[in-house]
Design a protein around this motif. Structure first.
Motif, PDB file in Angstrom:
ATOM      1  N   UNK A  67      36.326  11.228  58.756  1.00  0.00           N
ATOM      2  CA  UNK A  67      36.307   9.836  58.293  1.00  0.00           C
ATOM      3  C   UNK A  67      35.389   9.697  57.088  1.00  0.00           C
ATOM      4  N   UNK A  68      34.197  10.258  57.180  1.00  0.00           N
ATOM      5  CA  UNK A  68      33.236  10.180  56.074  1.00  0.00           C
ATOM      6  C   UNK A  68      33.807  10.808  54.806  1.00  0.00           C
ATOM      7  N   UNK A  69      34.338  12.009  54.921  1.00  0.00           N
ATOM      8  CA  UNK A  69      34.856  12.710  53.742  1.00  0.00           C
ATOM      9  C   UNK A  69      36.007  11.945  53.084  1.00  0.00           C
ATOM     10  N   UNK A  70      36.931  11.450  53.896  1.00  0.00           N
ATOM     11  CA  UNK A  70      38.117  10.816  53.332  1.00  0.00           C
ATOM     12  C   UNK A  70      37.854   9.396  52.845  1.00  0.00           C
ATOM     13  N   UNK A  71      36.942   8.681  53.491  1.00  0.00           N
ATOM     14  CA  UNK A  71      36.574   7.356  52.984  1.00  0.00           C
ATOM     15  C   UNK A  71      35.865   7.503  51.643  1.00  0.00           C
ATOM     16  N   UNK A  72      34.989   8.489  51.520  1.00  0.00           N
ATOM     17  CA  UNK A  72      34.283   8.705  50.252  1.00  0.00           C
ATOM     18  C   UNK A  72      35.261   9.101  49.144  1.00  0.00           C
ATOM     19  N   UNK A  73      36.243   9.926  49.469  1.00  0.00           N
ATOM     20  CA  UNK A  73      37.260  10.287  48.481  1.00  0.00           C
ATOM     21  C   UNK A  73      38.067   9.058  48.059  1.00  0.00           C
ATOM     22  N   UNK A  74      38.417   8.222  49.046  1.00  0.00           N
ATOM     23  CA  UNK A  74      39.186   7.008  48.747  1.00  0.00           C
ATOM     24  C   UNK A  74      38.356   6.034  47.915  1.00  0.00           C
ATOM     25  N   UNK A  75      37.052   5.968  48.177  1.00  0.00           N
ATOM     26  CA  UNK A  75      36.169   5.094  47.397  1.00  0.00           C
ATOM     27  C   UNK A  75      36.130   5.532  45.935  1.00  0.00           C
ATOM     28  N   UNK A  76      36.018   6.838  45.711  1.00  0.00           N
ATOM     29  CA  UNK A  76      36.013   7.359  44.339  1.00  0.00           C
ATOM     30  C   UNK A  76      37.338   7.074  43.637  1.00  0.00           C
ATOM     31  N   UNK A  77      38.439   7.247  44.378  1.00  0.00           N
ATOM     32  CA  UNK A  77      39.757   6.976  43.805  1.00  0.00           C
ATOM     33  C   UNK A  77      39.915   5.489  43.513  1.00  0.00           C
ATOM     34  N   UNK A  78      39.353   4.633  44.370  1.00  0.00           N
ATOM     35  CA  UNK A  78      39.432   3.186  44.160  1.00  0.00           C
ATOM     36  C   UNK A  78      38.658   2.777  42.918  1.00  0.00           C
ATOM     37  N   UNK A  79      37.498   3.396  42.690  1.00  0.00           N
ATOM     38  CA  UNK A  79      36.726   3.095  41.480  1.00  0.00           C
ATOM     39  C   UNK A  79      37.526   3.489  40.239  1.00  0.00           C
ATOM     40  N   UNK A  80      38.196   4.633  40.277  1.00  0.00           N
ATOM     41  CA  UNK A  80      39.025   5.066  39.148  1.00  0.00           C
ATOM     42  C   UNK A  80      40.192   4.103  38.937  1.00  0.00           C
ATOM     43  N   UNK A  81      40.729   3.598  40.038  1.00  0.00           N
ATOM     44  CA  UNK A  81      41.842   2.645  39.968  1.00  0.00           C
ATOM     45  C   UNK A  81      41.391   1.346  39.312  1.00  0.00           C
ATOM     46  N   UNK A  82      40.204   0.867  39.693  1.00  0.00           N
ATOM     47  CA  UNK A  82      39.694  -0.386  39.151  1.00  0.00           C
ATOM     48  C   UNK A  82      39.311  -0.258  37.680  1.00  0.00           C
ATOM     49  N   UNK A  83      38.806   0.920  37.305  1.00  0.00           N
ATOM     50  CA  UNK A  83      38.407   1.129  35.902  1.00  0.00           C
ATOM     51  C   UNK A  83      38.844   2.536  35.466  1.00  0.00           C
ATOM     52  N   UNK A  84      40.052   2.659  34.895  1.00  0.00           N
ATOM     53  CA  UNK A  84      40.553   3.984  34.478  1.00  0.00           C
ATOM     54  C   UNK A  84      39.756   4.606  33.337  1.00  0.00           C
ATOM     55  N   UNK A  85      39.093   3.773  32.538  1.00  0.00           N
ATOM     56  CA  UNK A  85      38.338   4.283  31.389  1.00  0.00           C
ATOM     57  C   UNK A  85      37.046   4.945  31.885  1.00  0.00           C
ATOM     58  N   UNK A  86      36.910   6.246  31.635  1.00  0.00           N
ATOM     59  CA  UNK A  86      35.770   6.995  32.163  1.00  0.00           C
ATOM     60  C   UNK A  86      34.435   6.493  31.613  1.00  0.00           C
ATOM     61  N   UNK A  87      34.385   6.156  30.324  1.00  0.00           N
ATOM     62  CA  UNK A  87      33.137   5.683  29.723  1.00  0.00           C
ATOM     63  C   UNK A  87      32.705   4.350  30.328  1.00  0.00           C
ATOM     64  N   UNK A  88      33.662   3.445  30.484  1.00  0.00           N
ATOM     65  CA  UNK A  88      33.347   2.148  31.084  1.00  0.00           C
ATOM     66  C   UNK A  88      32.951   2.309  32.541  1.00  0.00           C
ATOM     67  N   UNK A  89      33.577   3.252  33.190  1.00  0.00           N
ATOM     68  CA  UNK A  89      33.267   3.510  34.605  1.00  0.00           C
ATOM     69  C   UNK A  89      31.830   4.014  34.759  1.00  0.00           C
ATOM     70  N   UNK A  90      31.431   4.917  33.890  1.00  0.00           N
ATOM     71  CA  UNK A  90      30.053   5.425  33.917  1.00  0.00           C
ATOM     72  C   UNK A  90      29.049   4.323  33.604  1.00  0.00           C
ATOM     73  N   UNK A  91      29.403   3.447  32.666  1.00  0.00           N
ATOM     74  CA  UNK A  91      28.526   2.337  32.324  1.00  0.00           C
ATOM     75  C   UNK A  91      28.330   1.420  33.532  1.00  0.00           C
TER      76      UNK A  91
END
Length: 272
Positions: A67-91
């Motif tokens: 559960x921990x591993x897959x929720x964390x993976x889904x969280x990272x994927x969700x952040x990428x979904x919300x902000x596809x631009x890597x620079x803006x995501x890092x900001x």
């Protein structure tokens, strides 16, 4: 607890930390660190008897870890979904974790707004008295409105889905992992003590080592129960992730319904 088993998560780094702790305190603790290292090495070579955890614990620990591993993976994927631009995501990540200003995804212009702005300006330059100019202005204004809707949607998803989804159980999982490592070390202590009983040469040594086994067994049992309580609690609370996912779908439905209405209105106007 029945000590049949094991599937622990102990690794060389954990063992190294234990040994350094022991050497730092000298005395009996340095002996404990040495005994752990010896037991660990013999287990890796298949030359030592190893206490195994019972099946219920193994399945519970595996479920919580998955559960921990897959929720964390889904969280990272969700952040990428919300902000596809890597620079803006890092900001955004920097502002969330370092400056405390939070995410800027609801204030940053969306691609729809940028497209709409270019179209509207272009249509005005061509002239809205021409068909192409008028169409560019109408579509441009539509995409500007669509972009504003996207920002509201992103803010809604970020606040009501992403933040609770990515933070839920993180503290509990951290505590679980700490207690699991402590349990693995307690298990090593127990098996090392049992090994000394088998190797005792005198009745006095046998008696002393058996007492050590009883002490290690009691410590192991206490740690086992503590770890299992935390695992059970984390497993129970994992059901709350479903609520956060429902919020994500709600946000998606609202945004796409409103976007469809806006686009249909513009399409109908252009077809007149």
């Amino acid at each position: 607890v029945s000590t049949q088993s094991t599937g622990g998560n102990l690794n060389m780094e954990d063992l190294g930390n234990s040994l350094r702790e022991g050497l730092g305190n000298l005395g009996s603790m340095s002996v404990k660190g040495f005994d752990r290292a010896k037991q660990f090495s013999q287990e890796k070579m298949g030359n030592a008897v190893k206490t195994e955890y019972d099946l219920e614990y193994i399945q519970l620990a595996a479920r919580v870890e998955a559960t921990q591993n897959n929720i964390n993976k889904s969280s990272n994927a969700a952040r990428n979904f919300l902000q596809p631009n890597a620079a803006a995501r890092l900001e955004d990540m920097f502002n969330e974790k370092i400056t405390g200003r939070g995410s800027g995804m609801d204030t940053r212009s969306t691609y729809s707004e940028l497209l709409g702005s270019h179209m509207k300006i272009g249509g005005q330059e061509i002239g809205d008295n021409t068909q192409v100019g008028q169409s560019l202005v109408e579509v441009g204004e539509t995409f500007q409105r669509l972009g504003m809707m996207e920002r509201e949607y992103l803010k809604d998803v970020y606040e009501n889905f992403f933040k609770p989804f990515s933070s839920h159980l993180q503290v509990e999982w951290g505590n679980v992992n700490t207690e699991k490592r402590r349990l693995d070390l307690a298990r090593l202590d127990l098996d090392a003590a049992k090994s000394k009983v088998r190797g005792a040469r005198t009745p006095e040594a046998m008696q002393q080592n058996e007492q050590k086994v009883r002490e290690c067994q009691a410590a192991f049992d206490r740690q086992y129960e503590q770890t299992k309580i935390l695992l059970t609690d984390a497993d129970r609370k994992s059901a709350e992730f479903a609520t956060h996912l429902e919020e994500f779908i709600r946000s998606q439905i609202n945004f796409h319904d409103n976007a469809q209405k806006l686009l249909q209105e513009t399409y109908a106007k252009m077809k007149k």
